[in-house]
Enzyme design. Structure first.
Site, short mmCIF file in Angstrom:
data_model
loop_
_atom_site.label_atom_id
_atom_site.label_comp_id
_atom_site.label_asym_id
_atom_site.label_seq_id
_atom_site.Cartn_x
_atom_site.Cartn_y
_atom_site.Cartn_z
N CYS A 191 0.81 -1.22 0.00
CA CYS A 191 0.00 0.00 0.00
C CYS A 191 0.84 1.26 0.00
O CYS A 191 0.32 2.36 -0.23
CB CYS A 191 -0.92 0.02 1.21
N CYS A 216 -13.55 0.58 7.93
CA CYS A 216 -12.70 -0.06 6.92
C CYS A 216 -12.79 0.70 5.60
O CYS A 216 -13.88 1.13 5.19
CB CYS A 216 -13.14 -1.50 6.68
N LYS A 255 -10.43 6.04 3.84
CA LYS A 255 -11.76 5.61 4.26
C LYS A 255 -12.86 6.12 3.34
O LYS A 255 -13.77 5.37 2.99
CB LYS A 255 -12.02 6.12 5.69
N HIS A 260 -8.96 3.65 -1.63
CA HIS A 260 -7.61 3.11 -1.44
C HIS A 260 -7.21 2.21 -2.61
O HIS A 260 -7.17 0.98 -2.47
CB HIS A 260 -7.56 2.35 -0.12
#
Length: 400
Positions: free
Chosen positions: A86, A209, A331, A335
């Site tokens: 990431c 998440c 969030k 992502h």
């Protein structure tokens, strides 16, 4: 070493785009970055390119960097692909800064791209899982959410952090994302929504998440020798810090912070000669709500154990000490793994050039981006400072 500056930055929308390819999304981000350069920039100006991507789904794992840079017309420009889970494009930006500061290049493109939404949920879980420790975490059935749930549980047990405090992260970031036209989940949520949503991995609910996302982002980094050719809006890279750590959570001495983040931040602050209190805003890696709370502590915005109280107090929202995740964060904004770090730099560039619209932090002169790989196997922090045309820091010009 020479100073490095960001003179342009842009991104695609983040979301689910079944009609787009990784090449077309990267082209959208590249075009936006080029168009954001005050005095224009041509393909011939670029000396080098660095592209971050995990390669979710297995698409074009080999030569994925050249595949996108050739597509946008950077013929012959040496391109390197960076994979650090990431944190891929955060590290791509770092490599661009290194190339400029070392004198190897004057103009470098740093970008990232990922497509994640064209697979089954099981396949997506697999590709997220490879960013964790493979032999003992992923193959034993641990999910990405499950690893962060362990961190959340430990933080709650050690520091008294509550579900309500985790939920304040979601509420804040959704309120910011609702002002961001590029955000995947550009809507607000209430505290009750976040607290009462279905459980994903106890104690994390759905609103704690981030989503899976398609998207791309690019930043253009140049040297002090050529910055005046492109702009008077001087956004200096004041500090850079990075660190690696054990990939598996179970291998570390702590579950309640990310040591790589703290090390990266300390190195960036030292390079810049700055401290956390000087930051007007920060884009932090909030893949899960607990990740943002740990970032507060690792980045020095509060002492260990105080993050829950800090977010609940409003200190990390507009009008507070440091506005965190003005973009909506992972969030709400989304992502897309390989594009996330560069996307944070896009937001920092907009904030420091007064182009953030409704999200603009009034009088912002310094900001921070914080990008993490996996559950903390790698981290990179960049500090940015707005300068006047003569190179003086913007706040010095105001005081003068």
């Amino acid at each position: 070493m020479r100073d490095a500056y960001v003179v342009g930055a842009g991104q695609s929308d983040f979301g689910s785009f079944p009609d787009e390819s990784y090449r077309s999304l990267f082209e959208t981000a590249f075009t936006a970055a080029v168009e954001s350069v005050d005095r224009g920039i041509d393909a011939d100006d670029f000396d080098e390119a660095v592209v971050g991507t995990l390669g979710v789904g297995g698409r074009q794992l080999g030569l994925s960097g050249p595949a996108v840079t050739e597509h946008v017309g950077l013929h012959g420009v040496p391109t390197t692909r960076v994979e650090n889970a990431c944190g891929a494009s955060g590290y791509a930006v770092r490599q661009a800064v290194q190339a400029v500061k070392s004198g190897m290049a004057d103009v470098v493109l740093a970008g990232g791209v990922e497509i994640m939404t064209d697979m089954s949920s099981d396949a997506t879980k697999y590709w997220l899982g490879v960013s964790g420790e493979t032999e003992w975490e992923r193959l034993s059935g641990t999910t990405f959410a499950g690893v962060y749930a362990q961190m959340a549980s430990a933080h709650m047990a050690e520091h008294g952090t509550t579900t309500e405090q985790l939920s304040h992260v979601a509420v804040k970031n959704h309120s910011h994302g609702a002002m961001n036209p590029h955000a995947q989940l550009g809507f607000e949520c209430s505290l009750e929504d976040a607290m009462n949503a279905p459980t994903v991995a106890d104690p994390l609910t759905l609103y704690h998440c981030c989503p899976t996302t398609d998207g791309a982002a690019c930043a253009i980094v140049v040297s002090e020798d050529v910055v005046e050719e492109f702009t008077d809006e001087r956004v200096r890279v004041a500090g850079v810090g990075a660190a690696s750590d054990r990939v598996g959570l179970f291998q570390r001495d702590t579950y309640t912070n990310v040591p790589a983040s703290k090390m990266a931040a300390d190195r960036a602050y030292e390079m810049a000669g700055m401290d956390p209190t000087e930051m007007d805003f920060a884009e932090v890696h909030d893949c899960f709500a607990i990740a943002e709370l740990m970032a507060y502590e690792d980045l020095g915005f509060c002492e260990p154990g105080e993050a829950g109280e800090l977010v609940a107090s409003g200190a990390t929202d507009y009008g507070g000490d440091v506005v965190v995740n003005t973009s909506g964060g992972l969030k709400s904004k989304g992502h897309p793994i390989g594009a996330t770090g560069a996307g944070q730099v896009v937001e920092a560039f907009k904030q420091l050039t007064d182009q953030a619209g409704e999200r603009q932090v009034e009088g912002a002169t310094r900001g921070l981006t914080h990008n993490v790989g996996g559950s903390g196997g790698a981290a990179v922090v960049h500090l940015f400072e707005r300068e006047g045309p003569d190179g003086a820091a913007a706040d010095e010009e105001v005081s003068a």
